[in-house]
Design a protein around this motif. Structure first.
Motif, short mmCIF file in Angstrom:
data_model
loop_
_atom_site.label_atom_id
_atom_site.label_comp_id
_atom_site.label_asym_id
_atom_site.label_seq_id
_atom_site.Cartn_x
_atom_site.Cartn_y
_atom_site.Cartn_z
N VAL A 145 0.83 -1.21 -0.10
CA VAL A 145 0.10 0.03 0.00
C VAL A 145 0.81 1.24 -0.11
CG1 VAL A 145 -0.29 -0.02 2.38
CG2 VAL A 145 -1.99 1.11 1.04
N ASN A 146 2.04 1.28 0.60
CA ASN A 146 2.77 2.30 0.67
C ASN A 146 3.51 2.68 -0.79
OD1 ASN A 146 4.08 0.80 3.69
ND2 ASN A 146 2.50 2.59 3.69
N ILE A 147 4.00 1.45 -1.35
CA ILE A 147 4.47 1.75 -2.75
C ILE A 147 3.44 2.22 -3.74
CG2 ILE A 147 5.55 0.51 -4.44
CD1 ILE A 147 7.29 0.92 -2.19
N GLN A 148 2.39 1.64 -3.68
CA GLN A 148 1.18 2.12 -4.49
C GLN A 148 1.09 3.66 -4.22
OE1 GLN A 148 -2.42 0.24 -5.12
NE2 GLN A 148 -1.78 -1.75 -4.33
N ALA A 149 1.08 4.31 -2.89
CA ALA A 149 1.00 5.74 -2.84
C ALA A 149 2.29 6.32 -3.43
CB ALA A 149 1.02 5.87 -1.61
N ILE A 150 3.35 6.03 -3.11
CA ILE A 150 4.35 6.85 -3.30
C ILE A 150 5.15 6.79 -4.77
CG2 ILE A 150 6.43 5.04 -2.84
CD1 ILE A 150 7.79 7.03 -1.09
N LEU A 156 -3.12 7.81 -10.07
CA LEU A 156 -3.55 7.48 -11.51
C LEU A 156 -5.14 7.07 -11.24
CD1 LEU A 156 -0.47 6.53 -13.29
CD2 LEU A 156 -1.39 8.77 -13.35
N THR A 157 -5.33 6.44 -10.36
CA THR A 157 -6.69 5.64 -10.18
C THR A 157 -8.03 6.60 -9.78
OG1 THR A 157 -6.31 5.07 -7.82
CG2 THR A 157 -5.56 3.50 -9.70
N GLY A 158 -8.93 6.15 -9.70
CA GLY A 158 -10.08 6.91 -9.20
C GLY A 158 -10.43 8.28 -10.34
N THR A 159 -11.03 9.15 -9.69
CA THR A 159 -11.33 10.11 -10.35
C THR A 159 -11.09 11.60 -9.51
OG1 THR A 159 -13.72 10.23 -9.97
CG2 THR A 159 -13.36 9.02 -11.53
N LYS A 160 -11.28 12.62 -10.32
CA LYS A 160 -11.06 14.06 -9.26
C LYS A 160 -12.05 14.02 -8.22
CE LYS A 160 -9.10 16.77 -13.27
NZ LYS A 160 -9.45 17.92 -14.08
N ASP A 161 -13.05 13.29 -8.37
CA ASP A 161 -14.16 13.40 -7.24
C ASP A 161 -13.99 12.38 -6.23
OD1 ASP A 161 -15.67 15.29 -8.54
OD2 ASP A 161 -16.95 14.05 -9.57
N THR A 162 -13.24 11.26 -6.55
CA THR A 162 -13.00 10.06 -5.44
C THR A 162 -11.97 10.24 -4.79
OG1 THR A 162 -12.04 8.48 -7.05
CG2 THR A 162 -14.41 8.46 -6.94
N GLY A 163 -10.93 11.10 -5.61
CA GLY A 163 -9.40 10.87 -5.01
C GLY A 163 -8.64 9.73 -5.46
N PRO A 164 -7.54 9.55 -4.92
CA PRO A 164 -6.64 8.59 -5.25
C PRO A 164 -7.18 7.05 -4.59
CG PRO A 164 -5.68 9.75 -3.85
CD PRO A 164 -6.69 10.56 -4.11
N ILE A 165 -7.07 5.99 -5.41
CA ILE A 165 -7.96 4.91 -4.88
C ILE A 165 -6.87 3.60 -4.99
CG2 ILE A 165 -9.50 3.08 -4.87
CD1 ILE A 165 -11.41 5.15 -6.15
#
Length: 396
Positions: A145-150, A156-165
């Motif tokens: 999960v840390n690597i997905q974030a950093i 790149l996932t989700g939308t501007k409304d959902t934010g990162p996923i």
């Protein structure tokens, strides 16, 4: 067919997911794998992960079982002089060491790649860490999960409304396991020519980058910061993406002009082929909003199942959104048996080979301690002494 790694001994001194997965993949290719764990609780993943709490309480969680089959289990305390001697003897018998400890831990135990090379010059030492060696982040801890974030992947996932996923499964862990197995195989091939071992330095961050290769190249060459696109396709084709239907959702991969023509005919919109807004790829790019609106409205008139049948018959790349349970019932899953073709019926490799391999079920902590030590030359008195002093553990 002879297994490609038949006769290769792998020491699996890893924990959690990425490291154990790497050793598991090597075992599926025919290697003998010995998992080294600390006495007591062993790999922490034995007791967490998955939804089966009863198995986890017994030290056999579903997350552990996933990459635990086909391995022997040796429980030994490496921080004792006797345990250290056992491990060194084991390394001298081995071809590969897979580990995923932080550099500071290896320095403290004097088991860095320099130390292990001194113990066995032919050893392939595969180190799996969050950020690789020789940089200011080398000692930083990291999980999937840390690597997905950093890495930028979550941005790149989700939308501007959902934010990162975060992705719904630990894809970085398993991709890193595959990367490590590829690195080990490459080093073994080189050793066949030079006779010398090697150090394989695997980075979870770089694995994440590898999964985003084309996105990185686009950014490097254009300077355009990628934005979250939701379910739109990376191709940016207005006729690609995931669309709602009367029931369910349909993923379209219509990127080439012949594919668009087949789509238009199949869904009863042959008039699009003469419509100046949609007749050419350039026109469709200019009028992408109008095309997406028309396509969405049409797809909402029937179910995703109906559209999938119609479009696949017409040769249009598409797929109906499925749950995992539904996906595992697909002919491409059942006929090739990915979910059950690994050792003892666990998950397999994402490719098929005609090899024979160990089919041992996942083992309890220390199940093979005595037999492994005997094979290394320790007699029963030695083993009993280590058991009584709790340097090793042997399950019943």
């Amino acid at each position: 067919m002879v297994a490609p790694l038949q006769g290769i001994r792998v020491i699996d001194w890893t924990h959690v997911l990425a490291g154990p997965a790497c050793a598991y993949y090597l075992g599926q290719l025919g290697a003998e794998v010995i998992k080294v764990e600390r006495p007591g609780r062993g790999d922490a993943m034995r007791h967490r992960g998955g939804s089966d709490t009863a198995r986890a309480a017994q030290g056999m969680s579903t997350a552990f079982l996933t990459q635990g089959a086909g391995k022997q289990s040796l429980a030994v305390d490496l921080e004792t002089p006797t345990g250290r001697a056992v491990f060194e003897r084991l390394l001298r018998s081995a071809d590969v060491l897979v580990e995923n400890h932080r550099p500071a831990t290896l320095e403290r135990l004097k088991l860095t790649e320099c130390h292990t090379r001194d113990i066995n010059p032919r050893l392939v030492h595969c180190a799996m860490t969050g950020y690789g060696r020789k940089n200011a982040m080398s000692g930083s801890p990291a999980y999937d999960v840390n690597i997905q974030a950093i890495s930028g992947l979550m941005a790149l996932t989700g939308t501007k409304d959902t934010g990162p996923i975060r992705t719904g499964a630990p894809i970085i862990d398993y991709a890193t396991g595959l990367a490590g197995a590829l690195g080990v195989m490459s080093a073994l091939m080189a050793r066949g020519q030079t006779g010398e071992g090697a150090f394989v330095d695997v980075s979870m961050l770089e694995t994440a980058f590898a999964l985003m290769s084309s996105t990185i190249t686009d950014y490097q060459l254009t300077g355009t910061e990628p934005q979250p696109r939701g379910n739109a396709a990376n191709s940016r084709s207005p006729s690609s993406g995931t669309f709602p239907c009367a029931e369910g959702h349909l993923s379209l991969g219509v990127n080439e002009d012949p594919q668009f023509r087949a789509l238009a005919v199949a869904i009863g919109r042959s008039n699009w082929l003469s419509d100046p807004r949609f007749a050419t790829p350039a026109a469709r790019a200019q009028n992408k909003r109008a095309l997406a609106d028309d396509l969405t409205a049409l797809l909402l008139t029937k179910t995703a199942q109906v559209w999938e049948d119609v479009l696949l018959e017409a040769g249009v790349p598409c797929a109906r959104l499925r749950s995992l349970a539904q996906a595992l019932e697909l002919p491409a899953a059942t006929d090739r048996a990915f979910a059950t073709r690994g050792p003892s019926g666990f998950v397999g490799l994402p490719f098929k080979t005609e090899v024979t391999r160990s089919d041992a079920a996942p083992r309890q902590l220390g199940a093979d301690t005595r037999s492994i030590l005997r094979e290394l030359g320790f007699d029963d008195a030695d083993v009993d002494a280590m058991l009584s002093s709790r340097i090793i553990e042997q399950s019943e």
